[in-house]
Scaffold this motif. Structure first.
Motif, PDB file in Angstrom:
ATOM      1  N   VAL A   5       0.851  -1.293  -0.434  1.00 35.11           N
ATOM      2  CA  VAL A   5       0.102  -0.519   0.360  1.00 35.11           C
ATOM      3  C   VAL A   5       0.680   1.316  -0.030  1.00 35.11           C
ATOM      4  CG1 VAL A   5      -1.962  -0.892   1.397  1.00 35.11           C
ATOM      5  CG2 VAL A   5       0.030  -0.307   2.918  1.00 35.11           C
ATOM      6  N   TYR A   6       0.481   2.528  -0.331  1.00 39.87           N
ATOM      7  CA  TYR A   6       0.907   3.852  -0.238  1.00 39.87           C
ATOM      8  C   TYR A   6       0.257   4.515   0.288  1.00 39.87           C
ATOM      9  CZ  TYR A   6       4.314   2.812  -4.341  1.00 39.87           C
ATOM     10  OH  TYR A   6       5.394   2.157  -5.119  1.00 39.87           O
ATOM     11  N   GLY A   7       1.386   5.323   1.606  1.00 40.76           N
ATOM     12  CA  GLY A   7       0.719   5.826   2.564  1.00 40.76           C
ATOM     13  C   GLY A   7       2.035   7.346   2.241  1.00 40.76           C
ATOM     14  N   CYS A   8       0.481   8.548   3.051  1.00 43.21           N
ATOM     15  CA  CYS A   8       1.563  10.041   3.659  1.00 43.21           C
ATOM     16  C   CYS A   8       2.602   9.490   4.238  1.00 43.21           C
ATOM     17  CB  CYS A   8       0.640  10.767   3.713  1.00 43.21           C
ATOM     18  SG  CYS A   8       0.965  12.090   4.288  1.00 43.21           S
ATOM     19  N   ALA A   9       3.718  10.516   3.410  1.00 42.05           N
ATOM     20  CA  ALA A   9       5.261  10.934   3.356  1.00 42.05           C
ATOM     21  C   ALA A   9       5.123  11.551   4.688  1.00 42.05           C
ATOM     22  CB  ALA A   9       5.781  11.292   3.071  1.00 42.05           C
ATOM     23  N   GLY A  10       4.073  12.249   5.089  1.00 39.40           N
ATOM     24  CA  GLY A  10       3.779  12.979   6.081  1.00 39.40           C
ATOM     25  C   GLY A  10       3.590  12.495   7.118  1.00 39.40           C
ATOM     26  N   CYS A  11       2.728  12.136   7.441  1.00 37.60           N
ATOM     27  CA  CYS A  11       1.227  10.964   8.669  1.00 37.60           C
ATOM     28  C   CYS A  11       1.350   9.383   8.690  1.00 37.60           C
ATOM     29  CB  CYS A  11       1.111  11.937   8.983  1.00 37.60           C
ATOM     30  SG  CYS A  11      -0.376  11.328   7.477  1.00 37.60           S
ATOM     31  N   GLY A  12       2.175   9.205   7.294  1.00 35.82           N
ATOM     32  CA  GLY A  12       1.577   7.480   7.310  1.00 35.82           C
ATOM     33  C   GLY A  12       0.643   7.434   7.136  1.00 35.82           C
ATOM     34  N   ALA A  13      -0.574   7.524   7.037  1.00 36.37           N
ATOM     35  CA  ALA A  13      -1.696   7.180   7.010  1.00 36.37           C
ATOM     36  C   ALA A  13      -1.994   6.220   5.627  1.00 36.37           C
ATOM     37  CB  ALA A  13      -2.775   8.385   7.159  1.00 36.37           C
ATOM     38  N   GLU A  14      -2.766   5.685   5.607  1.00 36.27           N
ATOM     39  CA  GLU A  14      -2.807   5.082   4.331  1.00 36.27           C
ATOM     40  C   GLU A  14      -3.474   5.266   2.981  1.00 36.27           C
ATOM     41  OE1 GLU A  14      -4.039   1.413   4.856  1.00 36.27           O
ATOM     42  OE2 GLU A  14      -2.585   0.584   6.616  1.00 36.27           O
ATOM     43  N   LEU A  15      -3.142   5.746   1.786  1.00 31.71           N
ATOM     44  CA  LEU A  15      -3.371   6.879   0.704  1.00 31.71           C
ATOM     45  C   LEU A  15      -4.130   5.499  -0.523  1.00 31.71           C
ATOM     46  CD1 LEU A  15      -1.513   9.407   0.613  1.00 31.71           C
ATOM     47  CD2 LEU A  15      -3.321   9.156   1.919  1.00 31.71           C
ATOM     48  N   THR A  16      -3.826   4.117  -1.113  1.00 24.25           N
ATOM     49  CA  THR A  16      -4.261   3.198  -0.977  1.00 24.25           C
ATOM     50  C   THR A  16      -4.566   1.815  -1.046  1.00 24.25           C
ATOM     51  OG1 THR A  16      -2.232   1.681  -1.591  1.00 24.25           O
ATOM     52  CG2 THR A  16      -2.406   3.476  -3.206  1.00 24.25           C
ATOM     53  N   ALA A 116      -0.174  22.451 -12.015  1.00 28.27           N
ATOM     54  CA  ALA A 116       0.898  22.957 -11.521  1.00 28.27           C
ATOM     55  C   ALA A 116       0.542  22.289 -10.151  1.00 28.27           C
ATOM     56  CB  ALA A 116       1.167  23.857 -11.264  1.00 28.27           C
ATOM     57  N   LEU A 117      -0.026  21.947  -9.886  1.00 28.42           N
ATOM     58  CA  LEU A 117      -0.326  21.434  -8.154  1.00 28.42           C
ATOM     59  C   LEU A 117      -0.892  19.948  -7.834  1.00 28.42           C
ATOM     60  CD1 LEU A 117      -0.235  24.919  -5.834  1.00 28.42           C
ATOM     61  CD2 LEU A 117       1.691  23.491  -6.435  1.00 28.42           C
ATOM     62  N   PRO A 118      -0.615  19.165  -6.574  1.00 28.51           N
ATOM     63  CA  PRO A 118      -1.059  17.991  -7.195  1.00 28.51           C
ATOM     64  C   PRO A 118      -2.780  17.996  -6.301  1.00 28.51           C
ATOM     65  CG  PRO A 118       0.849  17.762  -6.015  1.00 28.51           C
ATOM     66  CD  PRO A 118       0.765  19.036  -6.682  1.00 28.51           C
ATOM     67  N   THR A 119      -3.808  17.563  -7.137  1.00 27.82           N
ATOM     68  CA  THR A 119      -5.504  18.098  -6.866  1.00 27.82           C
ATOM     69  C   THR A 119      -5.467  17.133  -6.075  1.00 27.82           C
ATOM     70  OG1 THR A 119      -6.452  16.443  -8.595  1.00 27.82           O
ATOM     71  CG2 THR A 119      -5.295  18.829  -9.433  1.00 27.82           C
ATOM     72  N   MET A 120      -4.747  16.114  -5.042  1.00 24.38           N
ATOM     73  CA  MET A 120      -5.736  15.776  -3.745  1.00 24.38           C
ATOM     74  C   MET A 120      -4.695  15.419  -3.138  1.00 24.38           C
ATOM     75  SD  MET A 120      -6.748  11.972  -5.899  1.00 24.38           S
ATOM     76  CE  MET A 120      -7.299  11.102  -4.784  1.00 24.38           C
ATOM     77  N   ALA A 121      -5.226  15.689  -1.895  1.00 27.28           N
ATOM     78  CA  ALA A 121      -4.804  15.983  -0.369  1.00 27.28           C
ATOM     79  C   ALA A 121      -4.534  15.252   0.869  1.00 27.28           C
ATOM     80  CB  ALA A 121      -4.918  17.205   0.140  1.00 27.28           C
ATOM     81  N   CYS A 122      -3.667  14.725   1.528  1.00 24.48           N
ATOM     82  CA  CYS A 122      -3.793  13.871   2.947  1.00 24.48           C
ATOM     83  C   CYS A 122      -4.897  14.082   3.081  1.00 24.48           C
ATOM     84  CB  CYS A 122      -2.777  12.864   3.380  1.00 24.48           C
ATOM     85  SG  CYS A 122      -3.056  12.371   4.756  1.00 24.48           S
ATOM     86  N   ALA A 123      -6.135  13.489   3.525  1.00 28.04           N
ATOM     87  CA  ALA A 123      -7.200  13.479   4.646  1.00 28.04           C
ATOM     88  C   ALA A 123      -6.766  14.014   5.441  1.00 28.04           C
ATOM     89  CB  ALA A 123      -8.395  13.202   4.710  1.00 28.04           C
ATOM     90  N   ALA A 124      -5.704  13.726   6.489  1.00 27.69           N
ATOM     91  CA  ALA A 124      -5.188  13.435   7.765  1.00 27.69           C
ATOM     92  C   ALA A 124      -4.524  14.821   8.030  1.00 27.69           C
ATOM     93  CB  ALA A 124      -4.641  12.070   7.880  1.00 27.69           C
ATOM     94  N   CYS A 125      -3.483  14.785   7.270  1.00 27.83           N
ATOM     95  CA  CYS A 125      -2.821  15.779   7.330  1.00 27.83           C
ATOM     96  C   CYS A 125      -2.458  17.374   6.466  1.00 27.83           C
ATOM     97  CB  CYS A 125      -1.127  15.386   7.872  1.00 27.83           C
ATOM     98  SG  CYS A 125      -0.455  14.883   5.994  1.00 27.83           S
ATOM     99  N   GLY A 126      -3.272  17.320   5.180  1.00 22.97           N
ATOM    100  CA  GLY A 126      -3.044  17.945   4.484  1.00 22.97           C
ATOM    101  C   GLY A 126      -2.153  18.449   3.517  1.00 22.97           C
TER     102      GLY A 126
END
Length: 336
Positions: A5-16, A116-126
């Motif tokens: 699974v791929y997780g957020c590099a900022g908070c570790g939340a699972e993203l896939t 120019a910027l990603p269109t999806m943010a981690c729901a846990a940390c932004g």
């Protein structure tokens, strides 16, 4: 099999969801028409684009010859991405724990495309982690930024991937663009392996898919190199050029014995080429000769036109081959 699974590099939340790695589809960066396309990836799979992808874009002429070769480019390509390399792509349904930010999208028409910027943010940390793509003419996908996510162990297996041949013809009567793209990408190593001389193809689907293009691009007469299918159940004895599938476990092309030149194909496309020719679903009886089909059942779908490998896929692949600098192959590149 590479499942994670791929997780957020900022908070570790699972993203896939759990996903298994597969080769990057040849149609990934090709656009089609003005309608909506299906997801690029099968559920439970992911692929990594080793090259720069996404915005910003520039001109090939902006690169010096040394810079182009360092990127693995040996002929002009368009459009040329100056984005990040190593982006990870999954089906939209395999994305988890994200919030869409449509105002970050690019110049889209009826959907969302990368900006120019990603269109999806981690729901846990932004943290901005990915871009959703579903605009008309583009394959639906979620592209994760390689520096915003990290691989994590999967807590469950990836779903079973569908197997079997790619449907060659769509319900509307046009050739399947996945087949066209795969054939276009495979045509490039076929031309390279030909050495500029004729290639002999077997009858059936292989000849239908590649024959017209090779007859147009290569000379006739003289000794011909023998090309055909090799893979599970098909050893490819005596071939000079082997059309092989990618191994689903390793994502590497199947290696036939004897060391012929290999031309890799997606497993589903290879399965279509290796499948049997049209046969009657109703056993013939009575006095019908062997090989004669009954005419009291619906015929399979037939396309509106003869098959053509996707020229864009051929050019993309040729431009990334050092051999394209050979005069005869560069001449074919220019003809395409």
């Amino acid at each position: 099999m590479d499942v994670c699974v791929y997780g957020c590099a900022g908070c570790g939340a699972e993203l896939t969801a759990p996903v298994a790695r597969v080769p990057l589809p040849p149609e990934t960066h090709l656009t089609y028409g003005h309608g909506w396309l299906p997801p690029l990836m099968e559920p439970g799979t992911y692929a990594v684009d080793p090259e720069p992808s996404g915005p910003p874009y520039g001109a090939f002429e902006d690169l010096s010859e040394a810079e182009a070769e360092a990127r693995g480019l040996f002929a002009p390509v368009w459009p040329l991405s100056f984005g990040k390399s190593g982006r990870i792509v999954v089906a939209p349904g395999d994305s988890r724990g994200t919030v869409l930010i449509p105002e970050h999208g690019g110049d889209s028409c009826r959907g969302v495309c990368a900006g120019a910027l990603p269109t999806m943010a981690c729901a846990a940390c932004g943290l901005l982690v990915a871009s959703r793509v579903d605009d008309c003419g583009l394959w639906q996908a979620v592209w994760y930024e390689p520096d915003a996510v990290r691989r994590m162990p999967a807590t469950a297996p990836a779903p079973a991937r569908p197997s079997g041949p790619v449907p060659p013809v769509l319900p509307d009567g046009w050739w399947n663009p996945r087949l066209e793209a795969a054939a276009g990408a495979a045509l490039a190593p076929l031309l390279r392996a030909s050495g500029g001389g004729p290639v002999a193809l077997p009858d059936g689907a292989v000849g239908d898919v590649f024959g017209r293009a090779l007859r147009r691009l290569l000379p006739a007469g003289g000794p011909a190199k023998r090309a055909g299918l090799a893979g599970p159940g098909l050893p490819g004895d005596g071939l000079d050029i082997a059309l092989v599938p990618y191994d689903p476990a390793t994502c590497e092309p199947w290696r036939p014995p004897g060391g012929p030149a290999t031309v890799p194909l997606p497993a589903s496309v290879w399965a279509y080429l290796a499948g049997p020719a049209e046969t009657s679903p109703v056993p013939a009886s009575g006095t019908l000769p062997h090989g004669v089909l009954r005419d009291d059942y619906p015929l399979p779908d037939h396309p509106w036109e003869l098959f053509r490998p996707d020229r864009r896929a051929t050019l993309r692949t040729l431009a990334r081959m050092p051999e394209v600098r050979l005069p005869w192959l560069r001449a074919l590149y220019e003809r395409c």
